[in-house]
Design a protein around this motif. Structure first.
Motif, PDB file in Angstrom:
ATOM      1  N   SER A  71      -7.129   3.291   1.075  1.00 44.71           N
ATOM      2  CA  SER A  71      -6.406   3.995   0.024  1.00 44.71           C
ATOM      3  C   SER A  71      -4.946   4.088   0.393  1.00 44.71           C
ATOM      4  O   SER A  71      -4.570   3.989   1.570  1.00 44.71           O
ATOM      5  N   GLY A  72      -4.108   4.266  -0.609  1.00 43.49           N
ATOM      6  CA  GLY A  72      -2.669   4.376  -0.414  1.00 43.49           C
ATOM      7  C   GLY A  72      -2.093   5.408  -1.358  1.00 43.49           C
ATOM      8  O   GLY A  72      -2.576   5.593  -2.476  1.00 43.49           O
ATOM      9  N   LEU A  73      -1.047   6.076  -0.876  1.00 45.58           N
ATOM     10  CA  LEU A  73      -0.402   7.097  -1.695  1.00 45.58           C
ATOM     11  C   LEU A  73       0.269   6.460  -2.903  1.00 45.58           C
ATOM     12  O   LEU A  73       0.246   6.996  -4.012  1.00 45.58           O
ATOM     13  N   GLN A  74       0.881   5.328  -2.655  1.00 43.17           N
ATOM     14  CA  GLN A  74       1.529   4.585  -3.724  1.00 43.17           C
ATOM     15  C   GLN A  74       1.176   3.127  -3.545  1.00 43.17           C
ATOM     16  O   GLN A  74       0.611   2.734  -2.542  1.00 43.17           O
ATOM     17  N   GLY A  75       1.516   2.348  -4.534  1.00 48.11           N
ATOM     18  CA  GLY A  75       1.445   0.910  -4.334  1.00 48.11           C
ATOM     19  C   GLY A  75       2.720   0.474  -3.656  1.00 48.11           C
ATOM     20  O   GLY A  75       3.399   1.261  -3.019  1.00 48.11           O
ATOM     21  N   GLY A  76       3.066  -0.735  -3.782  1.00 49.17           N
ATOM     22  CA  GLY A  76       4.330  -1.206  -3.262  1.00 49.17           C
ATOM     23  C   GLY A  76       4.415  -1.109  -1.755  1.00 49.17           C
ATOM     24  O   GLY A  76       3.444  -1.332  -1.041  1.00 49.17           O
ATOM     25  N   ASN A  77       5.580  -0.753  -1.249  1.00 49.49           N
ATOM     26  CA  ASN A  77       5.824  -0.750   0.181  1.00 49.49           C
ATOM     27  C   ASN A  77       5.321   0.532   0.825  1.00 49.49           C
ATOM     28  O   ASN A  77       6.080   1.320   1.382  1.00 49.49           O
ATOM     29  N   GLN A  78       4.038   0.720   0.741  1.00 55.94           N
ATOM     30  CA  GLN A  78       3.389   1.845   1.372  1.00 55.94           C
ATOM     31  C   GLN A  78       2.134   1.336   2.073  1.00 55.94           C
ATOM     32  O   GLN A  78       1.436   0.474   1.544  1.00 55.94           O
TER      33      GLN A  78
END
Lengths: 114, 113
Positions: A94-101
């Motif tokens: 899982s990720g807090l945001q997409g992109g550069n995270q």
């Protein structure tokens, strides 16, 4: 530190049976992923999920696969009719945001198809 | 699919010395790179990342260097500690289009006492 949790840690299933792999992502994360790693091979992307829909899927993720977020906490991967070649480690992330995270991974479910 | 390559399957380093793990890529559309560490029977743990607009990112003992012209990145660990013994994966994301990570095959780092 918050963690991604996956259950079960090991699933043994007869070929042709349905299997559901479960994941609880980090609670404030919005982006969810499934990856798999066949023994001795690279980690491979399966699917990404955001805003209650699939945002991207790979060629591996065919009609036998589906994902669902049935409630506010769980994220599941279903394989409808398992094949021998589905045997692999399946990782949820899982990720807090997409992109550069960064994506944060669970410890995986080892799926063994007999 | 060899878009992300880690050519060294294993690396052995003396405790206290610098560990340098290398990764090469072929796709010029990659714009974000990550390093993960993995212990047996655990999932990958995020270590450090770098955007393609930078050439260096540092976090404690870990530094990642990116050479875009050479399509090469490296992870430096200094000083190396016994707990650093693990498999290290390089991963990359394609610019804008999606969020999937493309993974290297991993390098097993062994820290010798």
């Amino acid at each position: 530190e918050p963690e991604v949790t996956q259950t079960p840690s090991h699933q043994v299933t007869q070929m042709g049976q349905e299997v559901i792999l479960r994941c609880v992502p980090i609670s404030n994360h919005l982006y969810f992923y499934w990856y798999r790693q066949i023994l001795g091979q690279k980690v491979e992307f399966l699917v990404s999920f955001y805003n209650n829909e699939i945002s991207e899927k790979s060629e591996i993720f065919d009609d036998q696969f589906s994902v669902e977020r049935p409630d506010g906490s769980n994220f599941t991967l279903k394989i409808r009719s398992t094949k021998l070649e589905d045997s692999a480690m399946y990782f949820c992330a899982s990720g807090l945001q997409g992109g550069n995270q960064p994506q944060h991974f669970g410890d995986g479910t080892r799926l063994s198809i007999l | 699919d060899q878009q992300v390559k880690q050519n060294s399957p294993s690396l052995s380093v003396q405790e206290g010395r610098i560990s340098i793990l290398n990764c090469d890529y072929t796709n010029s559309m990659f714009d974000y790179f990550l390093w993960y560490k993995k212990y047996p029977a655990e999932g990958p743990t995020f270590l450090i990342s770098i955007s393609s607009i930078k050439d260096k990112n540092e976090d404690g003992r870990f530094t990642v260097f990116l050479n875009k012209s050479a399509k090469h990145l490296s992870l430096h660990i200094v000083p190396s500690q016994p707990g650093d013994s693990a498999v290290y994966f390089c991963a990359a994301r394609i610019q804008d289009s999606n969020y999937q990570l493309i993974w290297g095959a991993g390098t097993k780092l062994i820290i010798k006492p």
